[in-house]
Design an enzyme around this catalytic site. Sequence first.
Site, PDB file in Angstrom:
ATOM      1  N   ASP A 203      16.275  34.393 -26.998  1.00 34.04           N
ATOM      2  CA  ASP A 203      17.099  35.524 -27.420  1.00 34.04           C
ATOM      3  C   ASP A 203      18.134  35.819 -26.334  1.00 34.04           C
ATOM      4  O   ASP A 203      17.835  35.791 -25.144  1.00 34.04           O
ATOM      5  CB  ASP A 203      16.214  36.751 -27.674  1.00 34.04           C
ATOM      6  CG  ASP A 203      16.918  37.809 -28.484  1.00 34.04           C
ATOM      7  OD1 ASP A 203      16.562  38.008 -29.654  1.00 34.04           O
ATOM      8  OD2 ASP A 203      17.867  38.450 -27.950  1.00 34.04           O
ATOM      9  N   ILE A 204      19.339  36.130 -26.751  1.00 35.85           N
ATOM     10  CA  ILE A 204      20.431  36.379 -25.810  1.00 35.85           C
ATOM     11  C   ILE A 204      20.249  37.694 -25.042  1.00 35.85           C
ATOM     12  O   ILE A 204      20.809  37.868 -23.954  1.00 35.85           O
ATOM     13  CB  ILE A 204      21.790  36.370 -26.557  1.00 35.85           C
ATOM     14  CG1 ILE A 204      22.943  36.051 -25.627  1.00 35.85           C
ATOM     15  CG2 ILE A 204      22.026  37.693 -27.296  1.00 35.85           C
ATOM     16  CD1 ILE A 204      24.238  35.728 -26.345  1.00 35.85           C
TER      17      ILE A 204
ATOM     18  N   ASN B  89      12.025  41.473 -38.566  1.00 38.91           N
ATOM     19  CA  ASN B  89      12.651  42.695 -39.053  1.00 38.91           C
ATOM     20  C   ASN B  89      13.349  42.407 -40.379  1.00 38.91           C
ATOM     21  O   ASN B  89      14.045  41.399 -40.498  1.00 38.91           O
ATOM     22  CB  ASN B  89      13.676  43.198 -38.029  1.00 38.91           C
ATOM     23  CG  ASN B  89      13.031  43.572 -36.708  1.00 38.91           C
ATOM     24  OD1 ASN B  89      11.921  44.099 -36.677  1.00 38.91           O
ATOM     25  ND2 ASN B  89      13.716  43.295 -35.606  1.00 38.91           N
TER      26      ASN B  89
ATOM     27  N   GLY C 167      15.249  47.298 -38.980  1.00 40.37           N
ATOM     28  CA  GLY C 167      15.860  46.970 -37.696  1.00 40.37           C
ATOM     29  C   GLY C 167      16.532  45.617 -37.633  1.00 40.37           C
ATOM     30  O   GLY C 167      16.863  45.131 -36.547  1.00 40.37           O
ATOM     31  N   GLN C 168      16.765  44.982 -38.796  1.00 35.20           N
ATOM     32  CA  GLN C 168      17.412  43.668 -38.800  1.00 35.20           C
ATOM     33  C   GLN C 168      18.898  43.809 -38.496  1.00 35.20           C
ATOM     34  O   GLN C 168      19.580  44.672 -39.066  1.00 35.20           O
ATOM     35  CB  GLN C 168      17.216  42.989 -40.166  1.00 35.20           C
ATOM     36  CG  GLN C 168      17.717  41.558 -40.207  1.00 35.20           C
ATOM     37  CD  GLN C 168      17.362  40.834 -41.505  1.00 35.20           C
ATOM     38  OE1 GLN C 168      16.817  41.433 -42.434  1.00 35.20           O
ATOM     39  NE2 GLN C 168      17.682  39.565 -41.576  1.00 35.20           N
TER      40      GLN C 168
ATOM     41  N   HIS D 203      14.527  35.307 -38.944  1.00 35.33           N
ATOM     42  CA  HIS D 203      14.090  34.816 -37.636  1.00 35.33           C
ATOM     43  C   HIS D 203      12.800  35.506 -37.256  1.00 35.33           C
ATOM     44  O   HIS D 203      12.621  36.694 -37.523  1.00 35.33           O
ATOM     45  CB  HIS D 203      15.162  35.071 -36.563  1.00 35.33           C
ATOM     46  CG  HIS D 203      15.755  36.439 -36.599  1.00 35.33           C
ATOM     47  ND1 HIS D 203      16.730  36.802 -37.508  1.00 35.33           N
ATOM     48  CD2 HIS D 203      15.489  37.545 -35.874  1.00 35.33           C
ATOM     49  CE1 HIS D 203      17.052  38.066 -37.314  1.00 35.33           C
ATOM     50  NE2 HIS D 203      16.307  38.552 -36.339  1.00 35.33           N
TER      51      HIS D 203
ATOM     52  N   HIS E 117      10.794  36.738 -34.163  1.00 36.98           N
ATOM     53  CA  HIS E 117      10.812  37.017 -32.726  1.00 36.98           C
ATOM     54  C   HIS E 117       9.437  36.690 -32.153  1.00 36.98           C
ATOM     55  O   HIS E 117       8.416  37.049 -32.754  1.00 36.98           O
ATOM     56  CB  HIS E 117      11.027  38.509 -32.461  1.00 36.98           C
ATOM     57  CG  HIS E 117      12.346  39.066 -32.851  1.00 36.98           C
ATOM     58  ND1 HIS E 117      13.365  39.277 -31.948  1.00 36.98           N
ATOM     59  CD2 HIS E 117      12.815  39.512 -34.047  1.00 36.98           C
ATOM     60  CE1 HIS E 117      14.409  39.824 -32.568  1.00 36.98           C
ATOM     61  NE2 HIS E 117      14.104  39.978 -33.848  1.00 36.98           N
TER      62      HIS E 117
HETATM   63  P1  5GP Z   1      17.146  41.377 -35.369  1.00 36.94           P
HETATM   64  O1  5GP Z   1      17.621  42.687 -34.807  1.00 36.94           O
HETATM   65  O2  5GP Z   1      18.024  40.927 -36.505  1.00 36.94           O
HETATM   66  O3  5GP Z   1      15.678  41.335 -35.706  1.00 36.94           O
HETATM   67  O4  5GP Z   1      17.269  40.348 -34.171  1.00 36.94           O
HETATM   68  C1  5GP Z   1      18.435  39.660 -33.874  1.00 36.94           C
HETATM   69  C2  5GP Z   1      18.248  39.102 -32.491  1.00 36.94           C
HETATM   70  O5  5GP Z   1      19.241  38.123 -32.278  1.00 36.94           O
HETATM   71  C3  5GP Z   1      18.411  40.156 -31.396  1.00 36.94           C
HETATM   72  O6  5GP Z   1      17.225  40.200 -30.602  1.00 36.94           O
HETATM   73  C4  5GP Z   1      19.621  39.665 -30.599  1.00 36.94           C
HETATM   74  O7  5GP Z   1      19.507  39.879 -29.216  1.00 36.94           O
HETATM   75  C5  5GP Z   1      19.660  38.191 -30.946  1.00 36.94           C
HETATM   76  N1  5GP Z   1      20.994  37.615 -30.908  1.00 36.94           N
HETATM   77  C6  5GP Z   1      22.139  38.156 -31.426  1.00 36.94           C
HETATM   78  N2  5GP Z   1      23.188  37.336 -31.227  1.00 36.94           N
HETATM   79  C7  5GP Z   1      22.699  36.247 -30.557  1.00 36.94           C
HETATM   80  C8  5GP Z   1      23.310  35.049 -30.067  1.00 36.94           C
HETATM   81  O8  5GP Z   1      24.507  34.811 -30.200  1.00 36.94           O
HETATM   82  N3  5GP Z   1      22.501  34.176 -29.437  1.00 36.94           N
HETATM   83  C9  5GP Z   1      21.152  34.395 -29.271  1.00 36.94           C
HETATM   84  N4  5GP Z   1      20.436  33.468 -28.625  1.00 36.94           N
HETATM   85  N5  5GP Z   1      20.543  35.511 -29.732  1.00 36.94           N
HETATM   86  C10 5GP Z   1      21.306  36.417 -30.371  1.00 36.94           C
END
Ligand code: 5GP
Length: 113
Positions: free
Chosen positions: A29-30, A86, A92-93, A99, A101
Amino acid sequence: MDCLFCRIVAGEIPARKLYEDDQVIAFNDIDPKAPVHFLVIPKKHIATLHDLGEQEDKALAGHILFTAQKLAREQGCDEGFRVVMNCNELGGQTVYHIHMHVLGKRPMSWPPG
Ligand code: 5GP
Ligand code: ZN
């Protein structure tokens, strides 16, 4: 292509990949929320958990889970870890390509906020 994770699958956006096969990729994760925080995603675009097909995606869903299990072990998370998916805004998506986590190497509290 306007899906961020499809662009990572296509190699158009770099990611720190941990694993890849014909069905899934896993990458860090970034913006990590734990010392270990990676994402396991299908290569196929599926926007949300609501869009996962019980028949056509059953094997893929299992493969995502077992990829998470294997990589969590490889990342030294034997003591414990958390998986999170999420779904939609209320869940919280923020990226609309499913994906899983995987978070580890710190204590986790319950319930999540
Ligand atoms: P969500 O909030 O949809 O469950 O999680 C999305 C996740 O993607 C977040 O934890 C966010 O930090 C990660 N993320 C968003 N953009 C990027 C990216 O460009 N590269 C990577 N490796 N992770 C990302
Ligand atoms: Zn996508």
